[in-house]
Design a protein around this motif. Structure first.
Motif, PDB file in Angstrom:
ATOM      1  N   ALA A   1      -9.382  10.366 -16.147  1.00 18.79           N
ATOM      2  CA  ALA A   1      -8.174  11.215 -16.733  1.00 18.79           C
ATOM      3  C   ALA A   1      -6.952  11.066 -16.051  1.00 18.79           C
ATOM      4  O   ALA A   1      -5.604  10.635 -16.531  1.00 18.79           O
ATOM      5  CB  ALA A   1      -8.445  12.269 -17.190  1.00 18.79           C
ATOM      6  N   MET A   2      -6.990  11.487 -14.879  1.00 13.06           N
ATOM      7  CA  MET A   2      -5.981  11.353 -13.927  1.00 13.06           C
ATOM      8  C   MET A   2      -5.394  10.032 -13.404  1.00 13.06           C
ATOM      9  O   MET A   2      -4.226   9.769 -13.367  1.00 13.06           O
ATOM     10  CB  MET A   2      -6.051  12.223 -12.405  1.00 13.06           C
ATOM     11  CG  MET A   2      -6.535  13.697 -12.747  1.00 13.06           C
ATOM     12  SD  MET A   2      -5.067  14.563 -13.165  1.00 13.06           S
ATOM     13  CE  MET A   2      -5.430  14.735 -15.028  1.00 13.06           C
ATOM     14  N   GLY A   3      -6.517   9.305 -13.548  1.00 13.60           N
ATOM     15  CA  GLY A   3      -5.947   7.695 -13.501  1.00 13.60           C
ATOM     16  C   GLY A   3      -4.932   7.218 -14.474  1.00 13.60           C
ATOM     17  O   GLY A   3      -3.833   6.419 -14.471  1.00 13.60           O
ATOM     18  N   LEU A   4      -5.320   7.727 -15.824  1.00 13.49           N
ATOM     19  CA  LEU A   4      -4.447   7.312 -17.001  1.00 13.49           C
ATOM     20  C   LEU A   4      -3.155   8.037 -16.886  1.00 13.49           C
ATOM     21  O   LEU A   4      -2.212   7.501 -17.289  1.00 13.49           O
ATOM     22  CB  LEU A   4      -5.167   7.771 -18.101  1.00 13.49           C
ATOM     23  CG  LEU A   4      -6.566   7.241 -18.681  1.00 13.49           C
ATOM     24  CD1 LEU A   4      -7.108   7.608 -19.830  1.00 13.49           C
ATOM     25  CD2 LEU A   4      -6.272   5.668 -18.990  1.00 13.49           C
ATOM     26  N   ALA A   5      -3.169   9.361 -16.451  1.00 15.41           N
ATOM     27  CA  ALA A   5      -1.800   9.881 -15.724  1.00 15.41           C
ATOM     28  C   ALA A   5      -1.087   9.125 -14.845  1.00 15.41           C
ATOM     29  O   ALA A   5       0.153   9.105 -15.077  1.00 15.41           O
ATOM     30  CB  ALA A   5      -2.171  11.229 -15.684  1.00 15.41           C
ATOM     31  N   LEU A   6      -1.847   8.608 -13.664  1.00 12.67           N
ATOM     32  CA  LEU A   6      -1.044   7.820 -12.898  1.00 12.67           C
ATOM     33  C   LEU A   6      -0.400   6.509 -13.600  1.00 12.67           C
ATOM     34  O   LEU A   6       0.733   6.071 -13.189  1.00 12.67           O
ATOM     35  CB  LEU A   6      -1.942   7.457 -11.805  1.00 12.67           C
ATOM     36  CG  LEU A   6      -2.304   8.702 -10.895  1.00 12.67           C
ATOM     37  CD1 LEU A   6      -3.419   8.032 -10.007  1.00 12.67           C
ATOM     38  CD2 LEU A   6      -1.042   8.903 -10.139  1.00 12.67           C
ATOM     39  N   ILE A   7      -1.242   5.798 -14.380  1.00 11.20           N
ATOM     40  CA  ILE A   7      -0.591   4.652 -14.937  1.00 11.20           C
ATOM     41  C   ILE A   7       0.708   5.015 -15.998  1.00 11.20           C
ATOM     42  O   ILE A   7       1.794   4.414 -15.980  1.00 11.20           O
ATOM     43  CB  ILE A   7      -1.486   4.065 -15.908  1.00 11.20           C
ATOM     44  CG1 ILE A   7      -2.757   3.431 -14.946  1.00 11.20           C
ATOM     45  CG2 ILE A   7      -1.268   2.890 -16.678  1.00 11.20           C
ATOM     46  CD1 ILE A   7      -4.008   3.004 -15.578  1.00 11.20           C
ATOM     47  N   SER A   8       0.674   6.163 -16.549  1.00 10.08           N
ATOM     48  CA  SER A   8       1.828   6.783 -17.453  1.00 10.08           C
ATOM     49  C   SER A   8       2.997   6.995 -16.582  1.00 10.08           C
ATOM     50  O   SER A   8       4.000   6.682 -16.851  1.00 10.08           O
ATOM     51  CB  SER A   8       1.124   7.742 -18.111  1.00 10.08           C
ATOM     52  OG  SER A   8       0.293   7.406 -19.163  1.00 10.08           O
ATOM     53  N   ILE A   9       2.731   7.564 -15.332  1.00 10.80           N
ATOM     54  CA  ILE A   9       3.547   7.800 -14.515  1.00 10.80           C
ATOM     55  C   ILE A   9       4.265   6.495 -13.753  1.00 10.80           C
ATOM     56  O   ILE A   9       5.391   6.477 -13.727  1.00 10.80           O
ATOM     57  CB  ILE A   9       3.216   8.976 -13.261  1.00 10.80           C
ATOM     58  CG1 ILE A   9       2.753  10.351 -13.963  1.00 10.80           C
ATOM     59  CG2 ILE A   9       4.115   9.048 -12.223  1.00 10.80           C
ATOM     60  CD1 ILE A   9       2.103  11.216 -12.873  1.00 10.80           C
ATOM     61  N   SER A  10       3.722   5.648 -13.616  1.00 15.45           N
ATOM     62  CA  SER A  10       4.219   4.357 -13.236  1.00 15.45           C
ATOM     63  C   SER A  10       5.094   3.770 -14.282  1.00 15.45           C
ATOM     64  O   SER A  10       6.131   3.369 -13.842  1.00 15.45           O
ATOM     65  CB  SER A  10       3.130   3.551 -12.628  1.00 15.45           C
ATOM     66  OG  SER A  10       2.568   2.919 -13.721  1.00 15.45           O
TER      67      SER A  10
END
Length: 109
Positions: A11-20
């Motif tokens: 889930a945090m990986g999806l957040a990191l992709i969104s942040i990028s």
């Protein structure tokens, strides 16, 4: 044992992709050109966004890594993603201490 944590990591990986994506869209990752090291990448805001996205992809893959018989290609992909991004983040993070101080000191005078 790590399976519940791996879902959180994904889930945090999806957040990191969104942040990028947000960082590129709102130009959050463009360092000022006056910074001693990060300023070299001032014209390349995609550099930092790419590192964040690669870390996010690695985090999203993590739950599949914990299966009983994980795919060896997946294991190698995750290993190399995290090694490359980890080394760059450690170097970039360490140099950010220098660059932020290098930006602040000239502006104080």
């Amino acid at each position: 044992m790590l399976r519940p944590l791996s879902y959180f990591a994904a889930a945090m990986g999806l957040a990191l992709i969104s942040i990028s994506f947000a960082g590129v869209g709102f130009q959050l990752f463009a360092a000022p050109p006056e910074e001693p090291f990060s300023g070299w990448f001032a014209d390349y805001p995609m550099f930092e966004a790419l590192l964040i996205a690669i870390t996010g992809v690695g985090a999203c893959i993590f739950p599949f890594f914990l299966k009983e018989n994980p795919n060896s290609k997946l294991v190698n992909t995750l290993k190399y993603l995290w090694i490359i991004v980890g080394v760059v983040f450690v170097g970039f993070g360490g140099l950010n201490y220098f660059t932020h101080i290098g930006l602040i000191v000239p502006t104080i005078k």
